[in-house]
Design a protein around this motif. Sequence first.
Motif, PDB file in Angstrom:
ATOM      1  N   THR A 190      -3.602   1.968  -6.739  1.00 42.67           N
ATOM      2  CA  THR A 190      -2.301   1.984  -6.072  1.00 42.67           C
ATOM      3  C   THR A 190      -1.251   2.617  -6.980  1.00 42.67           C
ATOM      4  O   THR A 190      -0.990   2.127  -8.083  1.00 42.67           O
ATOM      5  CB  THR A 190      -1.870   0.553  -5.710  1.00 42.67           C
ATOM      6  OG1 THR A 190      -2.920  -0.078  -4.988  1.00 42.67           O
ATOM      7  CG2 THR A 190      -0.618   0.572  -4.859  1.00 42.67           C
ATOM      8  N   THR A 191      -0.680   3.721  -6.527  1.00 46.45           N
ATOM      9  CA  THR A 191       0.221   4.529  -7.346  1.00 46.45           C
ATOM     10  C   THR A 191       1.481   4.860  -6.561  1.00 46.45           C
ATOM     11  O   THR A 191       1.413   5.197  -5.373  1.00 46.45           O
ATOM     12  CB  THR A 191      -0.467   5.845  -7.772  1.00 46.45           C
ATOM     13  OG1 THR A 191      -1.698   5.536  -8.435  1.00 46.45           O
ATOM     14  CG2 THR A 191       0.428   6.648  -8.701  1.00 46.45           C
ATOM     15  N   ARG A 192       2.616   4.771  -7.210  1.00 46.01           N
ATOM     16  CA  ARG A 192       3.885   5.085  -6.554  1.00 46.01           C
ATOM     17  C   ARG A 192       3.920   6.542  -6.127  1.00 46.01           C
ATOM     18  O   ARG A 192       3.702   7.445  -6.926  1.00 46.01           O
ATOM     19  CB  ARG A 192       5.042   4.811  -7.527  1.00 46.01           C
ATOM     20  CG  ARG A 192       6.425   5.023  -6.957  1.00 46.01           C
ATOM     21  CD  ARG A 192       6.734   3.993  -5.880  1.00 46.01           C
ATOM     22  NE  ARG A 192       6.641   2.635  -6.382  1.00 46.01           N
ATOM     23  CZ  ARG A 192       6.517   1.552  -5.610  1.00 46.01           C
ATOM     24  NH1 ARG A 192       6.458   1.697  -4.294  1.00 46.01           N
ATOM     25  NH2 ARG A 192       6.437   0.353  -6.147  1.00 46.01           N
ATOM     26  N   SER A 193       4.171   6.794  -4.845  1.00 54.17           N
ATOM     27  CA  SER A 193       4.282   8.145  -4.306  1.00 54.17           C
ATOM     28  C   SER A 193       4.969   8.072  -2.953  1.00 54.17           C
ATOM     29  O   SER A 193       5.120   6.977  -2.379  1.00 54.17           O
ATOM     30  CB  SER A 193       2.896   8.790  -4.136  1.00 54.17           C
ATOM     31  OG  SER A 193       2.165   8.136  -3.112  1.00 54.17           O
ATOM     32  N   ASP A 197       4.749   4.957  -0.414  1.00 52.12           N
ATOM     33  CA  ASP A 197       5.992   4.298  -0.015  1.00 52.12           C
ATOM     34  C   ASP A 197       6.113   4.221   1.506  1.00 52.12           C
ATOM     35  O   ASP A 197       6.573   3.207   2.056  1.00 52.12           O
ATOM     36  CB  ASP A 197       7.199   5.027  -0.609  1.00 52.12           C
ATOM     37  CG  ASP A 197       7.352   4.766  -2.101  1.00 52.12           C
ATOM     38  OD1 ASP A 197       6.745   3.797  -2.603  1.00 52.12           O
ATOM     39  OD2 ASP A 197       8.082   5.535  -2.760  1.00 52.12           O
ATOM     40  N   GLU A 207       2.066  -3.927  -0.488  1.00 51.63           N
ATOM     41  CA  GLU A 207       2.054  -3.565  -1.899  1.00 51.63           C
ATOM     42  C   GLU A 207       1.661  -4.757  -2.756  1.00 51.63           C
ATOM     43  O   GLU A 207       0.822  -4.639  -3.668  1.00 51.63           O
ATOM     44  CB  GLU A 207       3.413  -3.017  -2.334  1.00 51.63           C
ATOM     45  CG  GLU A 207       3.423  -2.569  -3.792  1.00 51.63           C
ATOM     46  CD  GLU A 207       4.694  -1.842  -4.192  1.00 51.63           C
ATOM     47  OE1 GLU A 207       4.721  -1.290  -5.308  1.00 51.63           O
ATOM     48  OE2 GLU A 207       5.655  -1.845  -3.391  1.00 51.63           O
ATOM     49  N   THR A 219       1.755  -1.665  -9.482  1.00 56.35           N
ATOM     50  CA  THR A 219       1.613  -0.313  -8.956  1.00 56.35           C
ATOM     51  C   THR A 219       1.759   0.676 -10.106  1.00 56.35           C
ATOM     52  O   THR A 219       2.676   0.557 -10.920  1.00 56.35           O
ATOM     53  CB  THR A 219       2.685  -0.041  -7.889  1.00 56.35           C
ATOM     54  OG1 THR A 219       2.538  -0.998  -6.835  1.00 56.35           O
ATOM     55  CG2 THR A 219       2.559   1.362  -7.322  1.00 56.35           C
ATOM     56  N   ASP A 221       2.559   4.010 -12.274  1.00 60.80           N
ATOM     57  CA  ASP A 221       3.489   5.116 -12.304  1.00 60.80           C
ATOM     58  C   ASP A 221       2.672   6.405 -12.215  1.00 60.80           C
ATOM     59  O   ASP A 221       1.622   6.515 -12.852  1.00 60.80           O
ATOM     60  CB  ASP A 221       4.291   5.101 -13.611  1.00 60.80           C
ATOM     61  CG  ASP A 221       5.363   6.174 -13.643  1.00 60.80           C
ATOM     62  OD1 ASP A 221       5.003   7.359 -13.885  1.00 60.80           O
ATOM     63  OD2 ASP A 221       6.531   5.850 -13.426  1.00 60.80           O
TER      64      ASP A 221
END
Length: 254
Positions: A190-193, A197, A207, A219, A221
């Motif tokens: 799970t990666t912020r994008s 989002d 999340e 999550t 970066d």
Amino acid sequence: MVNINNLLAGRKALITGASSGIGAAAARVFCEAGASVFLVARRDNELAALAAELRNLGFDADHAVADVAHPGEAKAAVEAAVERLGGLDAAFNNAGTSVVPVPMHLMDDADFEGVMAVNVRGTWNCMKHELAAMLPGGGAIVNNSSVAGLVATPAAAPYIASKHAVIGLTKAAAGYAAQGIRVNAIAPGTTRSEMMDRWFDLNPGLEEELRTMAPLPRTADPREIAAAAAWLLSDQASFVVGATVPVDGGWTAR
């Protein structure tokens, strides 16, 4: 965070899906690691702004708009990168897409085809020309899969299938190591994008649910994912071939 100083010094790198998320983070990380970069994505304004930002910081960066799902556009993008950079010895095939998860029996065929076109055919379209460009002098390629390429996750079925296929393409190309080209993949958790989002906005509480699935419950970066790709492209990973490296906070270790 990995110390990226000079990790990719002198490398000539192509990055697809570079207008946001992991791709944009990779553009910044690769430049900071010493590479010249050629950025490819479908969104012109975002891509041009990122390339300009990097040049303003003193880095060597250029871009071209292309949809890698179309063979001709992918070929032209790789050729443009080779011409602009004076060669190619690193590539990060990051472009990807997904759809809102629904039960498989309710999934529209067009959604399946759209995801496979970008995630699988897009990787294939780029990789075949990257390999050809690198054959004279060697290089390294990293394909962006996902934990969904290793295990079934709450993602949509076409996304899971496509990311498994990316790993298959990576393994199929491992033999190019004998000709000086290493091909590997990463499997981010799970990666912020922007894509994630949007998914989180549509599914309140998701999340936090995903975080609990990994021993490192947060999550990622996008720079953390980009740093892993940079390492695989570097000489520090000189004996890593045909591998899929999870960058997932331990999700697949459970």
